[in-house]
Write a protein that holds these residues in place. Structure first.
Motif, mmCIF file in Angstrom:
data_model
loop_
_atom_site.group_PDB
_atom_site.id
_atom_site.type_symbol
_atom_site.label_atom_id
_atom_site.label_comp_id
_atom_site.label_asym_id
_atom_site.label_seq_id
_atom_site.Cartn_x
_atom_site.Cartn_y
_atom_site.Cartn_z
ATOM 1 N N ILE A 44 0.842 -1.200 0.000
ATOM 2 C CA ILE A 44 0.000 0.000 0.000
ATOM 3 C C ILE A 44 0.879 1.253 0.000
ATOM 4 O O ILE A 44 0.629 2.221 -0.729
ATOM 5 N N GLU B 179 3.965 1.408 -1.118
ATOM 6 C CA GLU B 179 4.625 1.483 -2.415
ATOM 7 C C GLU B 179 3.674 2.033 -3.466
ATOM 8 O O GLU B 179 4.070 2.839 -4.305
ATOM 9 N N ALA B 180 2.409 1.586 -3.406
ATOM 10 C CA ALA B 180 1.433 2.063 -4.388
ATOM 11 C C ALA B 180 1.291 3.571 -4.290
ATOM 12 O O ALA B 180 1.278 4.277 -5.304
ATOM 13 N N ALA B 181 1.200 4.082 -3.060
ATOM 14 C CA ALA B 181 1.020 5.522 -2.882
ATOM 15 C C ALA B 181 2.262 6.273 -3.343
ATOM 16 O O ALA B 181 2.178 7.255 -4.084
ATOM 17 N N LEU B 182 3.446 5.781 -2.919
ATOM 18 C CA LEU B 182 4.682 6.452 -3.338
ATOM 19 C C LEU B 182 4.835 6.366 -4.848
ATOM 20 O O LEU B 182 5.316 7.299 -5.479
ATOM 21 N N GLY B 183 4.385 5.251 -5.426
ATOM 22 C CA GLY B 183 4.532 5.038 -6.860
ATOM 23 C C GLY B 183 3.744 6.023 -7.697
ATOM 24 O O GLY B 183 4.133 6.325 -8.823
ATOM 25 N N VAL B 184 2.614 6.529 -7.200
ATOM 26 C CA VAL B 184 1.879 7.532 -7.975
ATOM 27 C C VAL B 184 2.319 8.941 -7.595
ATOM 28 O O VAL B 184 1.709 9.913 -8.008
ATOM 29 N N GLY B 185 3.392 9.018 -6.778
ATOM 30 C CA GLY B 185 3.937 10.335 -6.492
ATOM 31 C C GLY B 185 3.384 10.996 -5.253
ATOM 32 O O GLY B 185 3.338 12.215 -5.163
ATOM 33 N N ALA B 186 2.950 10.178 -4.290
ATOM 34 C CA ALA B 186 2.559 10.764 -3.005
ATOM 35 C C ALA B 186 3.820 10.936 -2.177
ATOM 36 O O ALA B 186 4.748 10.140 -2.279
ATOM 37 N N SER B 187 3.855 11.997 -1.361
ATOM 38 C CA SER B 187 4.993 12.147 -0.461
ATOM 39 C C SER B 187 4.831 11.130 0.663
ATOM 40 O O SER B 187 3.776 10.518 0.819
ATOM 41 N N GLN C 3 1.961 12.030 2.835
ATOM 42 C CA GLN C 3 0.662 11.754 2.194
ATOM 43 C C GLN C 3 0.371 10.263 2.196
ATOM 44 O O GLN C 3 -0.756 9.847 2.455
ATOM 45 N N ALA C 4 1.384 9.455 1.910
ATOM 46 C CA ALA C 4 1.178 8.007 1.911
ATOM 47 C C ALA C 4 0.698 7.554 3.286
ATOM 48 O O ALA C 4 -0.206 6.721 3.394
ATOM 49 N N HIS D 174 -2.946 9.462 4.103
ATOM 50 C CA HIS D 174 -4.062 9.102 3.227
ATOM 51 C C HIS D 174 -4.347 7.615 3.214
ATOM 52 O O HIS D 174 -5.475 7.201 2.996
ATOM 53 N N HIS D 175 -3.312 6.793 3.386
ATOM 54 C CA HIS D 175 -3.513 5.357 3.161
ATOM 55 C C HIS D 175 -3.193 4.490 4.371
ATOM 56 O O HIS D 175 -3.995 3.675 4.773
#
Lengths: 434, 267
Positions: A318, A320-328, A331-332, A335-336
């Protein structure tokens, strides 16, 4: 060479004989039996505990009352006739109540006998009468039937805690008292009513006037302070340690210390509170504010450990997914990761809070063990807490406090059960699969 | 490092042709060296596949390209990697912006445990694309359409993304990656958890996406590499053994290790 010897060796088939099978089945059956015995032992102990508490305590929810024929004499209560509040408030209701009871037993004339007769009635009878008059001044000049509380001794006698068969010198209710009581019963002037006082009053030296409300309010004021302090601090430390801090010797040291703090006896936190909050910072004694601060210190490690475990349980995919779309990173997490970890964090927090609600030892050190009659109105008022109230009542000599103690335990247990149920519900409600 | 990158650009006149240029890239996990001085160019609007046996460093290299290795404790990257001539390991470069330009699809489908709509809309939202609801709606529809998922999910955009089948989840992840309009998409064995039919769907999709994106894909399947990529790089024990035109690499490899691997003698 190895190959030839391998093929030459006789092939060993698994031993599938009945004897082995029987042994395996027996071992499994034994294991199951041990498990069942353990479970039943645990349930049995719990049932024993609950039955003993409930059988001792259920009578505390009822209280015997005596009916009085009260004549609200105008000359006695309001000689001026102006119905002024302060005059009505100060009238001699004690005298009126006593006169009413004596009126029912005109043949009691001797002074000591008269005093013993009045002793059957609770000392709070005057308050009952005053409340009636203040609520409705029109009763002045009339005669009303008023139910006043019986004394704790009469109440205990009626509930069967004091037996007639015991020699007179060994019981608090004498033969003469029993005669009067029998007469009151014959006149249907003793009745068992629901004990509202127990849920609305503060502590008292008189068992029939003592209630659990003061301690409950104290406990929840304290719990509020505890949660306001320990939840944000605990969750933020857990997030920092789990998601942001580098893994090195320092963070290892911090982790070991947090785990150690969780195991420190609670009385030590009480001593710390006494030394730091009371003696150094000069905060008020017996205050829910200080109690809450001490309990917050005690609950912090529990919350940090639970929150870290909950954060660790969120799969890294989860993040990695957030960081992968460019979340700081922040934020990762916010938000997640944090929403997914929240049920676990809340469960841990509620369990920590339940532990804090049942804690007695540290409160003794900061003076919350005092005898406090008033319901606390704020965080710096003197207060006591539920478990401390139980401790105080358990120490009181009157027979009627025994049932009060058990009833208070039931109230405390009810709060704990509710809190744990909320924890379970939260976990079920917000559990998400990924 | 910034200086070195500039030199690199000078040495490579064909920068217009290459989206990513990596030189001397070595990666260490603590003491162990996972990647040894790799030099590789990634062609613009091409699919480049990275193949090799397990533990050869191909995923490690892929994760260098959007600095996903930063997350791993004790991981150290040395060497130069440039994206359109910009050093991506420049300390002044913002990692978050880099990852918005270089998207990633992971081995195991990892949709957020949120609705399908929110899965797609999350990236654009945090990057300030499509502030208005209508814009976001459009981005969601376009991304899902490009990922070939729109028809299947358009009636249940509010249902959780985790409720889709494995292949649909992976296409959802691809849609999520292209929703922020990156320049490069990195795919780390995107089909390893999927059945052949779902795999075929994804491969078709990769071929379509090539028009607009530069794609780097790590795969264990040599057939897949042969089918989807124009260029292939073969990694072995942390070394980049050979890199070339896919056709040529599979039919006439220069190195005997490559020969051994593609004919199935080891790996």
């Amino acid at each position: 060479m190895t190959e030839t010897s391998a093929s030459a060796a006789p092939i060993q088939r698994p031993d599938l004989s009945g004897a082995r099978l029987k042994r395996r089945y027996a071992a499994e059956a034994r294991f199951r039996l041990y498990g069942l015995i353990a479970v039943f032992a645990a349930i049995g102990t719990l049932v024993l505990l609950l039955t003993s508490i409930i059988s001792n305590g259920y009578t505390a929810f009822a209280q015997h009352h005596i009916a009085l024929e009260v004549t609200f004499d105008e000359a006695e209560i309001d000689p001026t006739g102006e119905r002024e509040y302060n005059v009505l408030r100060r009238a001699n209701y004690q005298g009126i109540a006593r006169a009413s009871l004596r009126g029912s037993f005109p043949d009691v004339t001797e002074r000591r006998a008269k005093r013993a007769l009045v002793g059957l009635m609770s000392g709070s009878a005057d308050q009952t009468l005053r409340d009636i008059v203040l609520a409705n001044p029109d009763v002045i000049g009339t005669t009303q039937t008023v139910w006043v509380k019986a004394s704790d001794d009469l109440d205990s006698f009626m509930k069967g805690h004091i037996s007639r068969d015991v020699p007179e010198s060994d019981r608090r209710i004498k033969d003469r008292d029993i005669g009067w009581i029998d007469q009151l019963i014959a006149d249907e002037r003793i009745e068992s009513q629901f004990n509202t006082t127990f849920f609305t009053a503060g502590d008292s030296r008189e068992p029939e006037q003592a209630g659990i409300w003061g301690a409950t309010v104290g406990s929840f004021l304290m719990l509020f302070v505890t949660l306001v302090l320990s939840f944000p601090i605990g969750v933020l430390s857990a997030i920092y340690l789990e998601e942001f801090a580098p893994k090195n010797r320092w963070t290892d040291l911090i982790e070991v210390n947090i785990n150690n703090l969780a195991a420190v006896p609670s009385i030590v936190f009480g001593l710390l509170g006494l030394a730091v909050f009371l003696n150094f910072f000069g905060l008020p004694r017996s205050a829910p504010l200080v109690g809450g601060m001490v309990l917050a210190l005690m609950t912090l490690p529990t919350i940090i450990i639970a929150a870290r475990a909950a954060l660790k349980a969120v799969p890294p995919s989860i993040r990695e997914a957030a960081l992968g779309v460019g979340a700081s990173k922040l934020q990762a997490v916010t938000h997640h990761v944090l929403p997914l970890a929240m049920p676990g964090i809340l469960t841990g927090t509620i369990l920590g809070a339940a532990q804090a609600l049942g804690e007695t030892a540290p409160l003794l050190m900061i003076g919350m063990v005092a005898f406090i009659v008033d319901i606390p109105g704020g965080f710096t008022d003197s207060a006591t807490a539920l478990p401390v109230q139980i401790y105080l009542w358990a120490d009181s000599p009157e027979r009627a406090f025994v049932e009060k103690t058990s009833a208070a335990i039931m109230v405390l247990l009810a709060f704990l059960v509710v809190m744990n149920a909320v924890a379970v519900l939260l976990r079920k409600r917000f559990e998400r699969r990924w | 490092m910034a200086m070195a990158a500039e030199n690199l650009v000078d040495e490579n006149p064909n920068i217009a042709e290459h989206k990513i240029i990596a030189r001397d890239v070595s990666v260490y996990y603590g003491e162990a060296q996972a990647l040894k001085s790799v030099a590789l160019d990634i062609g613009r609007n091409q699919v480049t596949s990275l193949i090799g046996p397990s533990g050869c460093g191909k995923s490690t290299f892929l994760r260098c390209l959007n600095r996903m290795n930063d997350v791993i404790d004790g991981c150290r990257v040395v060497g130069d990697i440039t994206l359109d001539g910009e050093d991506i390991y420049d300390p002044k470069l913002d990692v978050v912006q880099l990852r918005a330009r270089v998207g990633m699809v992971f081995q195991k489908p990892n949709p957020f445990p949120k609705s399908i709509y929110d899965n797609i809309a999350y990236g654009p939202r945090i990057h300030g694309l499509g502030e208005a609801k209508a814009d976001t709606d459009e981005i969601v529809e376009r991304s899902l359409t490009r990922a070939g998922l729109w028809k299947e999910v358009k009636d249940r955009l509010d249902k959780p993304g985790t409720g889709l089948s494995g292949g649909q989840q992976q296409r959802l992840c691809i849609a999520r990656a292209i929703a922020v309009n990156p320049e490069v998409i990195l795919m780390d064995e995107p089909c390893s958890a999927l059945d052949p039919i779902a795999t075929a769907r994804i491969e078709e999709l990769i071929d379509e996406l090539r028009e607009n994106f530069t794609i780097v894909i790590v795969t264990h399947s040599m057939q897949q590499a042969a089918r989807v990529s124009q260029r292939t790089a073969f990694f072995h024990l942390g070394d980049l053994v050979e890199c070339g035109d896919t056709q040529q690499l599979f039919t006439n490899p220069n190195d005997e290790r490559t020969q051994g691997y593609i004919t199935g003698r080891f790996g």
